[in-house]
Design a protein around this motif. Structure first.
Motif, mmCIF file in Angstrom:
data_model
loop_
_atom_site.group_PDB
_atom_site.id
_atom_site.type_symbol
_atom_site.label_atom_id
_atom_site.label_comp_id
_atom_site.label_asym_id
_atom_site.label_seq_id
_atom_site.Cartn_x
_atom_site.Cartn_y
_atom_site.Cartn_z
ATOM 1 N N LEU A 1 120.290 24.142 -36.427
ATOM 2 C CA LEU A 1 120.296 25.068 -37.559
ATOM 3 C C LEU A 1 121.703 25.588 -37.798
ATOM 4 C CD1 LEU A 1 118.460 26.645 -39.589
ATOM 5 C CD2 LEU A 1 118.436 28.493 -37.895
ATOM 6 N N ASN A 2 122.137 25.578 -39.040
ATOM 7 C CA ASN A 2 123.438 26.151 -39.398
ATOM 8 C C ASN A 2 123.318 27.669 -39.419
ATOM 9 O OD1 ASN A 2 124.729 23.625 -39.762
ATOM 10 N ND2 ASN A 2 123.895 23.448 -41.827
ATOM 11 N N ASN A 3 124.010 28.319 -38.497
ATOM 12 C CA ASN A 3 123.904 29.771 -38.381
ATOM 13 C C ASN A 3 125.243 30.486 -38.514
ATOM 14 O OD1 ASN A 3 124.839 28.741 -35.952
ATOM 15 N ND2 ASN A 3 123.789 30.264 -34.697
ATOM 16 N N HIS A 4 126.289 29.757 -38.898
ATOM 17 C CA HIS A 4 127.569 30.388 -39.223
ATOM 18 C C HIS A 4 128.032 29.849 -40.572
ATOM 19 C CE1 HIS A 4 131.432 32.386 -38.600
ATOM 20 N NE2 HIS A 4 131.969 31.308 -39.141
ATOM 21 N N TYR B 1 123.288 35.067 -36.339
ATOM 22 C CA TYR B 1 123.906 34.682 -37.609
ATOM 23 C C TYR B 1 125.232 35.418 -37.773
ATOM 24 C CZ TYR B 1 119.760 32.246 -39.315
ATOM 25 O OH TYR B 1 118.727 31.353 -39.479
ATOM 26 N N THR B 2 126.266 34.678 -38.151
ATOM 27 C CA THR B 2 127.587 35.244 -38.419
ATOM 28 C C THR B 2 128.162 34.579 -39.665
ATOM 29 O OG1 THR B 2 128.554 33.619 -36.897
ATOM 30 C CG2 THR B 2 128.094 35.821 -36.007
ATOM 31 N N LEU C 1 123.527 24.873 -32.121
ATOM 32 C CA LEU C 1 122.314 25.615 -31.760
ATOM 33 C C LEU C 1 121.103 24.711 -31.966
ATOM 34 C CD1 LEU C 1 120.952 28.354 -31.003
ATOM 35 C CD2 LEU C 1 120.783 28.782 -33.459
ATOM 36 N N PRO C 2 120.499 24.196 -30.885
ATOM 37 C CA PRO C 2 119.338 23.321 -31.047
ATOM 38 C C PRO C 2 118.076 24.131 -31.305
ATOM 39 C CG PRO C 2 119.847 23.548 -28.725
ATOM 40 C CD PRO C 2 120.889 24.346 -29.464
#
Length: 712
Positions: A185-188, A278-279, A241-242
């Protein structure tokens, strides 16, 4: 015979204006006011929805259980609170937009190296849904200063940059050890806001305008962050992040501490959890090469190579319409100036109406008695009866009302309504009023034009119904007002049941359905009644150049080809010709609608030219088809003209089905149902509009060759 040349000049002016519009690449008006920002002024970041090329279902961004929920906080310099919904126009709601304010802090010219947003704790069901959305290739849409967040690309030679609206929710990879699929998942989010000095007095006072909004995503594991929640260096490489589900028991993790083995999914997904941090980062970069008025050009630059395709479509259309035009010219000369033998086509013009004595004998069964007047069709062998063949024998039956005339008239009325709507949309789009910067404007204006064109629908339906000899004015009016709109609303409501069940933003809210019903009943219905009243009571029926006999003439079954005996087959085969005109342009339209939803269809100048040539081709095809049918001594041409004009919709639907199986990767019953239902509805709309054009052209052609009377 004198001819009015003014329509020819009008036609020439229209064609020239369309070509000029196409050359200018369908310029657009990017907005009516420029929004400028001062130093450190807050720029609201709006979140909208996620969508995919592999499915027809969309979801509101804040409805996702694995993203940061809105806090509801209101900034001191903003009138919007986080999570507050923006007021949307009707088109935005219909296209599935759900735009809300977010918690991202973006201030003009303030770079942010890294900012912590939230830690979202999710359960196993949410993780599974996130995996499925990533598998389906969902794309996220954010909006900053009315610009969608874009993924930036460059051409192979690195000379040009272009944008694709939206950015990936995540990505799929495969574990190097187990070979099993792994989802990240794209979290930045790294956001690059490009700006330049505002034009005019606003720029002299320090105002700045946004010319670009790019979003670069990254997946960063939660174990690589410091106390602030941010990684030590965002630009470095990080472990992603898996998304996988671990059972509550630590036995497996203790047994395989250094393995990438992913345990099996536990039976109770509600008992497992995962924390997703999340950033985001924000960078402002000054842009000197892009003006504010041209900031949308980067979203279109990847489509510049398709210009050749559009011109090829125009050339193809011109060739087809020219060949058909030559055939129509031959038919026109034969029907208006006489056959090659020199006598046959002039017989009708020499026919006289005279009183007939009762002692006179009817010879060929074609005489009609109406009061004291009898149509004189008694032609002896010396008078050239041997030359009276084919369509010339049908003058007493050619204007006989068609079967199911009470259905044909409302269909023509609905078709005129759609023709008016289409003409208005193409005109406004070519002028630049309708453009991507007005989100939902195309659909909104289309609905408004459709409802307000109800007056044209009622007028043409009532007048044609009166021409057919109809007497039940109220029944025809109700059918015109309820038949097509009722079918349209019923289908939308039926499909909404499935999208509601999927909790998709594609589903229309109940209030929107009520608004559509009110527009239908309170706007269109009165206009249809008004137009019907004027067309039925204040207008005369269309005058026909010949009288209709009391007894229908028997249509000969011998010496006729198979295609002339079956009007449906004849019309269906004739529909291949208009489809050939549209085929090349359909490649681009389908690619934009289904394969690349992040693109915008913008070449309305080319589309206007194709539409104009399509109308000409339909008219020519109808003339040739009717001439073939009339020469076979069949006077059932009313429905043939309508079906021939609209039959290319059948081939478009066949092409759409082929496109679904060979080009698309749509999965799921609901998505497939939406694809074929809305695609079939679009073909129905197209068929009604083009069928009406075919009917009007065929009506004018038949009236002209049987008497030279100009259409009212």
């Amino acid at each position: 015979m004198a001819y009015d040349v003014r329509p020819r000049y009008s036609l020439l002016i229209y064609v020239c204006s369309c070509i000029l519009t196409a050359v200018t690449n369908a310029f657009y008006i990017p907005g009516y006011s420029i929004k400028s920002y001062k130093q450190d002024e807050n720029i609201p970041l709006l979140v909208n929805k996620i969508y995919s090329d592999n499915t027809q279902l969309q979801y509101a961004y804040f409805d996702l259980p694995f993203v940061c929920p809105p806090t509801g906080n209101r900034r001191h310099d903003s009138s919007w609170a986080s999570g507050q919904s923006l007021s949307l126009n009707l088109g935005e709601v219909l296209r599935g937009d759900r735009i809300k304010n977010s918690d991202f802090e973006i201030n003009m010219s303030q770079d942010v190296e890294c900012a912590y947003l939230c830690d979202r704790v999710v359960d196993g069901y949410s993780i599974q849904w996130a995996q499925q959305l990533i598998e389906d290739g969902y794309v996220t849409e954010w909006i900053l200063d009315n610009l969608p967040g874009a993924t930036s690309f460059v051409t192979i030679d690195r000379k040009r940059k272009y944008y694709a609206a939206g950015f990936k929710l995540g990505y799929k990879d495969y574990d190097m050890v187990t070979g099993k699929p792994a989802y990240y998942l794209n979290n930045h989010f790294t956001m690059v806001v490009r700006w330049r000095k505002a034009p005019g007095s606003a720029g002299e006072h320090g105002g700045k305008v946004v010319t670009g909004f790019e979003v670069y995503t990254k997946s960063i594991d939660k174990d690589q962050r410091n106390m602030t929640g941010c990684p030590a260096d965002v630009s470095e490489e990080h472990s992603p992040l898996p998304l996988y589900i671990l059972p509550n028991s630590t036995d497996l993790t203790e047994q395989y501490p250094d393995s990438s083995y992913i345990p099996q999914v536990p039976t109770d997904l509600s008992q497992v959890s995962m924390t997703i941090p999340y950033t985001y980062s924000v960078y402002f970069r000054e842009e000197h090469d892009v003006e504010w008025a041209n900031r949308w050009d980067l979203y279109f630059s990847d489509q510049e190579e398709s210009t050749t395709t559009h011109w090829l479509a125009i050339v193809n259309s011109v060739i087809i319409s020219s060949v058909l035009g030559a055939v129509c010219m031959i038919i026109w000369v034969r029907t208006t100036s006489g056959d090659t033998k020199g006598r046959g086509d002039g017989i009708l013009e020499d026919a006289k109406l005279r009183p007939r004595k009762r002692s006179e004998k009817k010879t060929y069964g074609l005489l009609e008695k109406e009061g004291n007047v009898i149509v004189d069709d008694d032609l002896s062998d010396e008078e050239g009866m041997e030359d009276v063949t084919g369509w010339k024998l049908l003058h007493a039956d050619v204007f006989r009302p068609p079967p199911y005339a009470g259905l044909l008239a409302p269909l023509i009325g609905s078709g005129m309504q759609l023709v008016c709507m289409t003409a208005g949309l193409l005109s406004l789009s070519c002028l630049g009023v309708l453009n991507p910067s007005w989100r939902g404007g195309f659909i909104t204006v289309g609905i408004v034009l459709f409802f307000f064109a109800g007056g044209f629908s009622g007028y043409f339906s009532a007048r044609i119904y009166k021409t057919f000899g109809g007497q039940n004015y109220r029944k025809n009016t109700l059918m015109t007002a309820l038949l097509f709109p009722g079918l349209l609303f019923s289908l939308i409501f039926f499909l909404n049941l499935f999208t509601w069940a999927q909790a998709s933003s594609t589903a229309l809210p109940f209030t929107t359905l009520l608004a559509l019903i009110f527009l239908w009943l309170l706007v269109q219905l009165p206009l249809v009644h008004l137009g019907s009243y004027y067309g039925f009571y204040r207008s005369k029926p269309y005058a026909h150049p010949t009288r209709t006999s009391a007894v229908p003439r028997q249509i000969p079954s011998e010496n006729t080809t198979w295609y002339s005996r079956n009007q449906f087959v004849l019309s269906l085969l004739a529909g291949l010709i208009p489809f050939a005109v549209l085929f090349i342009e359909l490649l681009f339209v389908f690619k934009t609608l289904y394969l690349d939803k992040s693109s915008y269809y913008y070449v309305f100048g080319f589309l206007s030219i194709i539409t104009f040539l399509l109308a000409i081709t339909i008219g020519e095809t109808v003339i040739i088809t009717l001439y073939i049918q009339l020469c076979a001594e069949s006077y059932h041409w009313w429905w043939t003209s309508f079906l021939t004009g609209g039959s290319s919709a059948v081939w478009i639907f066949v092409y759409m089905t082929w496109y679904y199986w060979t080009k698309l990767h749509i999965d799921g019953f609901v998505s497939s149902l939406l694809f074929f239902s809305y695609g079939g509805l679009a073909c129905l709309v197209y068929g009604l509009a083009t069928g009406t054009i075919g009917f009007l052209v065929g009506y004018a052609f038949v009236r002209r060759i049987y008497g030279g009377v100009k259409v009212d």
